[in-house]
Scaffold this motif. Structure first.
Motif, short mmCIF file in Angstrom:
data_model
loop_
_atom_site.label_atom_id
_atom_site.label_comp_id
_atom_site.label_asym_id
_atom_site.label_seq_id
_atom_site.Cartn_x
_atom_site.Cartn_y
_atom_site.Cartn_z
N PHE A 32 0.84 -1.19 0.00
CA PHE A 32 0.00 0.00 0.00
C PHE A 32 0.87 1.24 0.00
O PHE A 32 1.85 1.31 0.75
CB PHE A 32 -0.93 0.03 1.22
N VAL A 33 0.52 2.19 -0.84
CA VAL A 33 1.19 3.47 -0.88
C VAL A 33 0.18 4.49 -0.37
O VAL A 33 -0.88 4.66 -0.96
CB VAL A 33 1.64 3.83 -2.32
N ILE A 34 0.53 5.12 0.74
CA ILE A 34 -0.39 6.05 1.39
C ILE A 34 0.31 7.40 1.50
O ILE A 34 1.41 7.49 2.08
CB ILE A 34 -0.79 5.54 2.79
N GLY A 35 -0.33 8.42 0.97
CA GLY A 35 0.23 9.76 1.06
C GLY A 35 -0.06 10.37 2.42
O GLY A 35 -1.17 10.28 2.91
N ALA A 36 0.92 10.95 3.03
CA ALA A 36 0.74 11.61 4.32
C ALA A 36 0.90 13.11 4.15
O ALA A 36 1.62 13.77 4.88
CB ALA A 36 1.74 11.07 5.34
N MET A 37 0.21 13.65 3.13
CA MET A 37 0.29 15.08 2.88
C MET A 37 -1.12 15.66 2.92
O MET A 37 -2.10 14.94 2.75
CB MET A 37 0.97 15.37 1.53
N SER A 38 -1.20 16.94 3.16
CA SER A 38 -2.51 17.56 3.36
C SER A 38 -3.31 17.70 2.07
O SER A 38 -4.53 17.74 2.11
CB SER A 38 -2.34 18.93 4.02
N HIS A 39 -2.66 17.76 0.93
CA HIS A 39 -3.37 17.86 -0.34
C HIS A 39 -2.49 17.35 -1.47
O HIS A 39 -1.29 17.22 -1.32
CB HIS A 39 -3.83 19.28 -0.60
N GLY A 40 -3.12 17.01 -2.58
CA GLY A 40 -2.38 16.51 -3.73
C GLY A 40 -2.48 15.00 -3.83
O GLY A 40 -3.05 14.32 -2.99
N ASP A 41 -1.91 14.47 -4.91
CA ASP A 41 -1.93 13.04 -5.16
C ASP A 41 -0.56 12.44 -4.84
O ASP A 41 0.44 13.13 -4.76
CB ASP A 41 -2.29 12.76 -6.62
N ILE A 42 -0.54 11.13 -4.73
CA ILE A 42 0.70 10.42 -4.41
C ILE A 42 1.72 10.59 -5.53
O ILE A 42 2.87 10.88 -5.29
CB ILE A 42 0.42 8.92 -4.16
N GLY A 43 1.29 10.39 -6.76
CA GLY A 43 2.17 10.60 -7.90
C GLY A 43 3.25 9.56 -8.08
O GLY A 43 4.32 9.85 -8.59
#
Length: 151
Positions: free
Chosen positions: A105-116
């Motif tokens: 699993f790739v999980i983004g830990a940012m407030s906005h935007g896509d993983i990319g």
């Protein structure tokens, strides 16, 4: 790191920072509960490139060479979690993925935007609402623990 999946050996955690530093976290690591201790741990990690356990020579965290794909299991299904992807119930997600292949699993830990990340093979959303990374991970771990019977 407190999850029964981690304690049973079903989980491996990697963290990639915005400055492209890749960190491997040992399953035996206990993350500090206070920010001050956590920040000290991160400073030690970035200066010494590794963090060792105080009572043994075990490495708890270490900076590893990019790209992350060289550290992932061969033939694994790589799933990204994004708010705009196909909505599925987190409890149904383990049933939608192959049981005979490793799952990443790739999980983004940012407030906005896509993983990319261009290496993701499938994307899902587990809520109609934006979730913090901690909430998303908690829902995922709970779903897999329940489906796989890891109590």
């Amino acid at each position: 790191m407190d999850s029964p999946l981690n304690k049973s050996g079903h989980l491996q955690v990697y963290i990639q920072s915005t400055s492209n530093v890749l960190v491997e976290i040992s399953p035996h690591t206990r993350i500090p509960r206070t920010f001050k201790r956590f920040a000290g741990l991160m400073v030690q990690l970035l200066h010494k490139m590794r963090v060792r356990a105080a009572d043994s020579s075990d490495t708890l965290m270490r900076v590893i060479k990019n790209p992350v794909t060289t550290h992932l299991p061969v033939g694994s299904v790589i799933v990204g979690l994004e708010a705009g992807a196909k909505l599925v119930d987190a409890l149904d997600l383990p049933k939608l993925l192959p049981r005979d292949k490793p799952i990443v699993f790739v999980i983004g830990a940012m407030s906005h935007g896509d993983i990319g990340a261009d290496y993701i093979t499938e994307t899902f959303s587990i809520s109609r609402y934006p979730l913090s990374a901690a909430c998303a991970v908690g829902k995922l771990l709970n779903a897999f623990e329940h489906t796989w019977g890891v109590l």
